[in-house]
Design a protein around this motif. Structure first.
Motif, PDB file in Angstrom:
ATOM      1  N   PHE A 145       4.203  -1.112   8.491  1.00  0.00           N
ATOM      2  CA  PHE A 145       3.631  -2.187   7.947  1.00  0.00           C
ATOM      3  C   PHE A 145       4.913  -3.440   8.284  1.00  0.00           C
ATOM      4  O   PHE A 145       6.097  -3.393   8.070  1.00  0.00           O
ATOM      5  CB  PHE A 145       3.732  -2.297   6.345  1.00  0.00           C
ATOM      6  CG  PHE A 145       2.838  -1.124   5.700  1.00  0.00           C
ATOM      7  CD1 PHE A 145       1.637  -1.678   5.483  1.00  0.00           C
ATOM      8  CD2 PHE A 145       3.206   0.191   5.595  1.00  0.00           C
ATOM      9  CE1 PHE A 145       0.660  -0.501   4.951  1.00  0.00           C
ATOM     10  CE2 PHE A 145       2.590   1.053   5.217  1.00  0.00           C
ATOM     11  CZ  PHE A 145       0.872   0.682   4.890  1.00  0.00           C
ATOM     12  N   LYS A 159       0.073  -1.791  10.562  1.00  0.00           N
ATOM     13  CA  LYS A 159      -0.789  -2.501   9.513  1.00  0.00           C
ATOM     14  C   LYS A 159       0.069  -3.522   8.976  1.00  0.00           C
ATOM     15  O   LYS A 159       1.084  -3.956   9.303  1.00  0.00           O
ATOM     16  CB  LYS A 159      -1.124  -1.676   8.288  1.00  0.00           C
ATOM     17  CG  LYS A 159      -2.071  -0.552   8.690  1.00  0.00           C
ATOM     18  CD  LYS A 159      -2.439   0.168   7.301  1.00  0.00           C
ATOM     19  CE  LYS A 159      -3.241   1.113   7.409  1.00  0.00           C
ATOM     20  NZ  LYS A 159      -3.711   2.081   6.200  1.00  0.00           N
ATOM     21  N   SER A 174      -0.438  -6.834   0.356  1.00  0.00           N
ATOM     22  CA  SER A 174      -0.796  -5.962  -0.931  1.00  0.00           C
ATOM     23  C   SER A 174      -2.066  -5.222  -0.918  1.00  0.00           C
ATOM     24  O   SER A 174      -2.440  -4.510  -1.643  1.00  0.00           O
ATOM     25  CB  SER A 174      -0.816  -6.937  -2.130  1.00  0.00           C
ATOM     26  OG  SER A 174       0.392  -7.341  -2.389  1.00  0.00           O
ATOM     27  N   GLU A 214      -3.114  -3.434   1.633  1.00  0.00           N
ATOM     28  CA  GLU A 214      -3.091  -2.456   2.502  1.00  0.00           C
ATOM     29  C   GLU A 214      -2.638  -1.274   1.787  1.00  0.00           C
ATOM     30  O   GLU A 214      -1.814  -1.339   0.646  1.00  0.00           O
ATOM     31  CB  GLU A 214      -2.156  -2.523   3.843  1.00  0.00           C
ATOM     32  CG  GLU A 214      -2.539  -3.722   4.784  1.00  0.00           C
ATOM     33  CD  GLU A 214      -3.588  -3.181   5.278  1.00  0.00           C
ATOM     34  OE1 GLU A 214      -4.309  -2.045   5.419  1.00  0.00           O
ATOM     35  OE2 GLU A 214      -4.048  -4.009   6.159  1.00  0.00           O
ATOM     36  N   ALA A 215      -3.074   0.252   2.178  1.00  0.00           N
ATOM     37  CA  ALA A 215      -2.499   1.286   1.695  1.00  0.00           C
ATOM     38  C   ALA A 215      -2.631   2.395   2.574  1.00  0.00           C
ATOM     39  O   ALA A 215      -3.387   2.364   3.763  1.00  0.00           O
ATOM     40  CB  ALA A 215      -3.475   1.558   0.392  1.00  0.00           C
ATOM     41  N   CYS A 216      -2.026   3.605   2.233  1.00  0.00           N
ATOM     42  CA  CYS A 216      -2.328   4.751   3.052  1.00  0.00           C
ATOM     43  C   CYS A 216      -2.890   6.046   2.439  1.00  0.00           C
ATOM     44  O   CYS A 216      -2.786   5.763   1.145  1.00  0.00           O
ATOM     45  CB  CYS A 216      -0.733   5.205   3.639  1.00  0.00           C
ATOM     46  SG  CYS A 216      -0.289   3.850   4.992  1.00  0.00           S
ATOM     47  N   ASP A 233       3.296  -2.851  -4.263  1.00  0.00           N
ATOM     48  CA  ASP A 233       1.936  -2.713  -4.442  1.00  0.00           C
ATOM     49  C   ASP A 233       1.305  -1.673  -3.398  1.00  0.00           C
ATOM     50  O   ASP A 233       0.736  -0.840  -3.717  1.00  0.00           O
ATOM     51  CB  ASP A 233       1.320  -4.120  -4.094  1.00  0.00           C
ATOM     52  CG  ASP A 233       1.517  -5.114  -5.231  1.00  0.00           C
ATOM     53  OD1 ASP A 233       1.740  -4.710  -6.323  1.00  0.00           O
ATOM     54  OD2 ASP A 233       1.268  -6.352  -4.707  1.00  0.00           O
ATOM     55  N   ILE A 234       2.061  -1.639  -2.158  1.00  0.00           N
ATOM     56  CA  ILE A 234       1.318  -0.695  -0.924  1.00  0.00           C
ATOM     57  C   ILE A 234       1.741   0.687  -1.516  1.00  0.00           C
ATOM     58  O   ILE A 234       1.228   1.608  -1.458  1.00  0.00           O
ATOM     59  CB  ILE A 234       2.178  -1.048   0.218  1.00  0.00           C
ATOM     60  CG1 ILE A 234       1.502  -2.394   0.887  1.00  0.00           C
ATOM     61  CG2 ILE A 234       1.986   0.007   1.540  1.00  0.00           C
ATOM     62  CD1 ILE A 234       2.379  -2.977   2.014  1.00  0.00           C
ATOM     63  N   SER A 251      -0.268   4.251  -2.470  1.00  0.00           N
ATOM     64  CA  SER A 251      -0.205   5.106  -1.499  1.00  0.00           C
ATOM     65  C   SER A 251       0.323   6.566  -1.993  1.00  0.00           C
ATOM     66  O   SER A 251       0.618   6.643  -3.151  1.00  0.00           O
ATOM     67  CB  SER A 251       0.373   4.703  -0.307  1.00  0.00           C
ATOM     68  OG  SER A 251      -0.070   3.596   0.212  1.00  0.00           O
TER      69      SER A 251
END
Length: 692
Positions: free
Chosen positions: A28, A55, A59, A61-63, A88-89, A93
């Motif tokens: 990120f 990425k 906030s 985005e995630a995995c 947040d990420i 995740s």
């Protein structure tokens, strides 16, 4: 001895520490670091190092469950909004291993937390590692936080910029008011030259410390001992911080190589930054093409002509844009260097030659033509590559630069470039014969709302070469940066009153021009804080223009403290026309003067006991101070940005005055003319976004 190549390779080395951690990780990255990577190998460098994905630092985005490792690369403090986004990420995740890299040094984190004492280790980073484990949900998971000086982007062999610090700009007279407002009456600063590091807002101190730390790391890697010099108030603050940097003092004791680094405030010469006198192709490319999203340097190149798609309103969003940063191809890199450092005509001819050679190499049916290069001609060469995917892949870098050139040459707004150039030349000639209000008055006829009634069915006329608000603002900056050249002696009360009356007229006229626009340009959106004309009221426009003129007034006094390099203007002598004399050329002429005179305006800023002893001894005996031309390698750091035309000017001036000398330009950004109003007039200029 260190060479320029050692330093242009340094940004690539700085990324090695990050690349060593990205294997099997999702990366990120914020905009500042992403742009630095863009010019240092791009996403391909991370993917080759084993990264699973790259990425945006957001906030949103995630995995997924099968992505347990994350690497965050940011150009900000680990504080405030930056921390919120990381949390947040992680929260949505399933990470078991998190690595965070920041280009802000640990010492700046201590300062941000109001810790002034020296501390062992990196306690702020260690505390953040514990937070990462908490957010991952298991204190036995792995978390690492460390510093990485990934600020630099190698734009060319002659230029390195710092995208994350693109909004770092020299201090202006309104800033002095802001700084003094928080100081006791007896401790207020009389001028910007008195301002020191500790009196700057905390956020600005963080940016200066980040820059100095990255520079020190660069000199450390190359085993370089630097002599620092400053021209301008902000440059003096930065050089003072570098001279007194604790790690720098230790490095200088053992460094084998020597170099001079001269910091220059952009505000010493804004005429060169906003003027259209530069005969440079890249300057025009950067001006007319849209920036890549999240970038401050590179632009979007429409590559639709490399495909068989039909041009429709919907086809614009089908393809990702091309760009100017072509790191993979040596041929494209060499073409880019020519485009950046040659005259416009030579650069365009070179673009054509590269396209013809590429087509010939691939045995495509190219028809060579001589004479003037046209955008249609360049596009016809580019279209030949559609038929061969292998040829397209082999020469994609040159093709993107060719398309950027063609799209610039046929851009409708390029006509306004020539119109502005013609008017700037007229103002230059008038400047030596008239007082400043008389010259300024010549702008009033231009300040009419664009478009008007005619007999056509549309009822509106609009000339492509007609000056709009953006161009009028640039002309104002151009003139105010030269104001002292028109007024050699101080104005009396009557003249001052005349100027104030004229400025009120200009404020009213420019306000009307802005409010009559049917669509707000990106510059007007940033200056007014309004996204569209519906939001923009007359009061808001008037207030914005009034504040603008307050800042413009201060521009006319930026060189007042200088003793020798006070003028950037040569008046007409009856034989030769009046000319603009670039400040950078004057500095380089002083640095490389064969008689090596000491220029009082290029201030030596190295600290330490030796410097104090020299100062003391000089009271009763002749002591030679370091001269910026002493060393085989010279860095010129433009605080606030440098234009492509100035890169060529620097190259040519050095070749004329001291051939063989190595000069590397560093700057906060590569400038377009419209960048300057944004940097000058943006609200809350002293509060950069560093994560608070």
């Amino acid at each position: 001895m260190s060479t320029v190549e050692d330093f242009t390779h340094f940004p690539l080395q700085a990324w090695e520490k990050v690349k060593s951690k990205v294997k099997r990780a999702v990366v990120f990255m914020d905009d500042g670091c992403a742009e630095a990577l863009h010019w240092s190998g791009g996403a391909a460098a991370f993917l080759e190092a084993g990264a699973r994905n790259i990425k945006q630092f957001s906030s949103f985005e995630a995995c997924s469950v099968n992505e347990p490792k994350a690497v965050f690369v940011v150009s900000t403090l680990l504080k405030g909004r930056t921390v919120d986004i990381i949390k947040d990420i992680i929260s949505v995740s399933h990470f078991q291993y998190c690595v965070v890299f920041t280009s802000v040094p640990h010492s700046a984190h201590l300062l941000a937390n109001k810790v002034t004492a020296e501390m062992d280790g990196n306690p702020v980073f260690e505390q953040f590692e514990e937070k990462l484990c908490e957010w991952m949900g298991n204190m036995n998971y792995t978390a690492e936080v460390m510093y990485a000086p990934v600020l630099f982007a190698p734009i060319s062999q002659q230029l390195i910029v710092t995208p994350a610090l693109a909004h770092l700009f020299p201090l202006l007279s309104p800033d002095l008011v802001t700084i003094n407002a928080k100081r006791p009456e007896k401790k207020k600063f009389a001028s910007l030259n008195d301002v020191d590091m500790h009196s700057l807002p905390l956020e600005l101190q963080i940016q200066v410390k980040s820059l100095v730390s990255a520079l020190n790391f660069m000199f450390e890697i190359t085993a370089t001992r630097e002599e620092t010099f400053a021209v301008g108030p902000m440059s003096r603050v930065i050089t003072g911080e570098l001279a007194n940097h604790t790690q720098a003092k230790n490095r200088r004791k053992t460094a084998l190589n020597k170099a001079s680094i001269i910091f220059v405030d952009r505000t010493m010469d804004l005429t060169g930054a906003v003027g259209h006198h530069g005969d440079n192709l890249v300057e025009k490319v950067l001006t007319v093409l849209k920036l890549l999203p999240g970038h401050v340097t590179d632009v979007q190149v429409d590559i639709l002509e490399l495909t068989n798609l039909q041009r429709t309103p919907h086809s614009q969003n089908i393809l990702a844009p091309g760009c100017l940063a072509q790191n993979q191809s040596s041929t494209a890199r060499s073409l880019w260097e020519v485009m950046l450092t040659s005259k416009h005509k030579e650069a365009v001819m070179e673009v054509r030659r590269h396209l013809v050679e590429a087509a010939s190499k691939e045995k495509l049916p190219v028809k060579m033509s001589m004479g003037r290069v046209t955008p249609e001609q360049l596009c016809s060469y580019v279209k030949l590559f559609r038929s061969s995917r292998e040829a397209l892949e082999s020469h994609c870098g040159v093709l993107q630069l060719g398309l950027a050139t063609a799209q610039t040459l046929r851009h409708p707004s390029l006509a306004r470039w020539d119109a502005c150039l013609a008017f700037e030349r007229l103002l230059l000639q008038t400047l030596g014969d008239s007082d400043f209000p008389a010259v300024l008055r010549q702008l009033l006829p231009l300040m009419n709302p664009r478009g008007g009634e005619d007999s056509s069915s549309s009822g509106v006329r609009f000339r492509e070469d007609e000056c709009g608000p953006d161009e009028l603002i640039l002309l104002l900056i151009y003139l105010y940066s030269l104001a002292d050249e028109a007024q050699r002696t101080g104005r009396d009360a009557e003249e001052e009153e005349e100027l104030e009356k004229l400025e009120r007229e200009l404020i009213g006229a420019l306000t009307l021009v802005i409010t009559q626009e049917t669509e707000l340009s990106p510059l007007l959106q940033k200056l007014t804080g309004c996204l569209n004309t519906e939001e923009l009221t007359t009061e808001k426009a008037h207030s914005t223009v009034e504040e603008m003129f307050g800042t413009l007034r201060g521009l006319s006094r930026t060189r007042d403290h200088l003793k020798q390099l006070r003028s950037i203007y040569t008046a007409s002598d009856g034989v030769h026309q009046a000319t603009y004399c670039p400040f950078l050329r004057q500095i380089l002429q002083e640095v490389f003067h064969p008689d090596r005179p000491e220029c009082p305006d290029i201030e030596h800023m190295s600290g330490g006991l030796t410097d104090l002893l020299k100062t003391g001894f000089s009271m009763f005996m002749k002591v030679s101070r370091p001269h910026p031309g002493d060393n085989p390698l010279v860095f010129l750091f433009l605080v606030g940005g440098v234009t492509p035309s100035e890169i060529r000017l620097i190259k040519e001036t050095v070749a004329t005055h001291k051939p063989g000398t190595q000069v590397l330009v560093l700057s906060t950004r590569l400038l377009r003319p419209t960048d300057i109003p944004e940097l000058l007039f943006a609200t809350q200029r002293l509060v950069p976004d560093v994560g608070f």
